[in-house]
Design a protein around this motif. Structure first.
Motif, PDB file in Angstrom:
ATOM      1  N   GLU A 107       0.828  -1.211   0.000  1.00 19.28           N
ATOM      2  CA  GLU A 107       0.000   0.000   0.000  1.00 19.28           C
ATOM      3  C   GLU A 107       0.861   1.258   0.000  1.00 19.28           C
ATOM      4  OE1 GLU A 107      -3.903  -1.756   2.433  1.00 19.28           O
ATOM      5  OE2 GLU A 107      -2.262  -0.803   3.519  1.00 19.28           O
TER       6      GLU A 107
ATOM      7  N   ARG B  34      -8.341  -0.099  -6.977  1.00 18.55           N
ATOM      8  CA  ARG B  34      -8.693   1.314  -7.221  1.00 18.55           C
ATOM      9  C   ARG B  34      -7.571   2.068  -7.928  1.00 18.55           C
ATOM     10  NH1 ARG B  34     -10.854   0.994  -1.970  1.00 18.55           N
ATOM     11  NH2 ARG B  34      -9.192   2.282  -1.055  1.00 18.55           N
ATOM     12  N   HIS B  35      -6.364   1.497  -7.949  1.00 18.30           N
ATOM     13  CA  HIS B  35      -5.229   2.128  -8.633  1.00 18.30           C
ATOM     14  C   HIS B  35      -4.885   1.397  -9.930  1.00 18.30           C
ATOM     15  CE1 HIS B  35      -4.824   3.783  -4.560  1.00 18.30           C
ATOM     16  NE2 HIS B  35      -4.099   4.743  -5.089  1.00 18.30           N
TER      17      HIS B  35
ATOM     18  N   ARG C 182      -9.680  -5.650   2.059  1.00 18.71           N
ATOM     19  CA  ARG C 182      -9.510  -4.186   2.085  1.00 18.71           C
ATOM     20  C   ARG C 182      -8.291  -3.782   1.268  1.00 18.71           C
ATOM     21  NH1 ARG C 182      -7.110  -0.928   6.285  1.00 18.71           N
ATOM     22  NH2 ARG C 182      -7.101  -2.715   7.692  1.00 18.71           N
TER      23      ARG C 182
ATOM     24  N   LYS D  59      -8.094  -1.731  -2.436  1.00 21.99           N
ATOM     25  CA  LYS D  59      -7.260  -0.534  -2.619  1.00 21.99           C
ATOM     26  C   LYS D  59      -6.356  -0.688  -3.834  1.00 21.99           C
ATOM     27  CE  LYS D  59      -4.595   2.747   0.138  1.00 21.99           C
ATOM     28  NZ  LYS D  59      -4.096   3.053   1.502  1.00 21.99           N
TER      29      LYS D  59
END
Length: 269
Positions: A63, A172-173, A165, A169
């Motif tokens: 992340e 989303r990128h 989760r 994430k």
């Protein structure tokens, strides 16, 4: 405010199971100031998160350093470096993953850990039940998945929630975007579908790694695994929340069958 191991042990086996199944919410979620009059749901997660250190640190590293890495989870890694990291975690060392570690090595380590768990993240006795939701659609499918998630042991539930989760994430990128001053920020190309294809077989396993036919999987099962994991990634926030109505229903039922559990719940609140 967490209940001690001793106090749980003092209860009957049946009551202990009920407490384990309830997996009470974090205290701050019960703070009325947070809701400001809005109808809030409470999360499934217990006060003490039970997520293996290796999973949380791998997720945090990617992340922080890898969301813009193209083809993450698909590009090769250094087997030697991955093995060294694995051995350090296995020895119980306090391993810190920083910018000096390759994102691809950390990604490979996370996949290996999930693949080689003695009992897969979604327990094997629930394999067929989870796969059966692939043929469902809409609200019925999500309701069935949520009820199945309620059956997971706390450690599996917490770890799956952390992983979903993280995968959400990453997804989303996936697409390229523009920065504040117009420069292009490359996407990682890892859509929800791509992530489900890679992680599905590591999370939903019919046989233990190394067992006969463990690697063999028919096309129908493979397609169902990918679809189920896609739904879990897309809807993880909703699936891991207990509605106020269900909480009230459980508490009313417990009041009739196990009033001593209600006493413990009230003390914790």
């Amino acid at each position: 405010g967490a209940m001690s191991v001793d106090s749980i042990a003092d209860l009957s086996d049946n009551t202990s199971k009920l407490l384990e199944a309830l997996q009470l919410s974090h205290p701050h979620e019960l703070d009325p100031r947070r809701s400001l009059g809005k109808k809030k749901t409470l999360s499934l997660n217990p006060i003490t998160w039970q997520v293996p250190r290796i999973v949380d640190r791998c997720c945090k590293h990617i992340e922080t350093h890898g969301l813009q890495t193209v083809g993450i989870f698909r590009v090769g890694s250094s087997k030697k470096r991955v093995q060294q990291l694995r051995e350090e975690f296995d020895q119980g060392l306090d391993v810190f993953l920083d910018e000096h570690q390759s994102v691809h090595d950390v990604a490979a380590l996370l996949k290996e850990f999930l693949r080689d768990m003695p009992d897969s993240l979604i327990p094997r006795e629930l394999y067929a039940a989870f796969l059966s939701t692939a043929s469902m659609e809409g609200p019925a499918q999500l309701t069935a998945l949520q009820l199945l998630l309620f059956l997971l042991p706390p450690c599996h539930s917490d770890t799956l929630h952390r992983l979903l989760r993280f995968l959400s994430k990453v997804a989303r990128h996936a697409e390229s975007s523009r920065g504040p001053d117009g420069q292009e920020i490359p996407g990682n190309k890892m859509t929800v579908s791509n992530l489900a294809t890679i992680f599905g077989p590591n999370i939903l396993q019919k046989e233990k790694p190394g067992e006969k036919d463990a690697g063999a999987m028919n096309f129908e099962d493979s397609a169902a695994i990918i679809l189920v994991l896609q739904r879990l990634i897309e809807h993880y926030q909703t699936l891991f929340m207990v509605s106020p109505e269900m909480q009230c229903h459980v508490l009313r039922r417990l009041f009739q069958t196990d009033p001593d559990v209600i006493d413990y719940l009230l003390r914790r609140k």
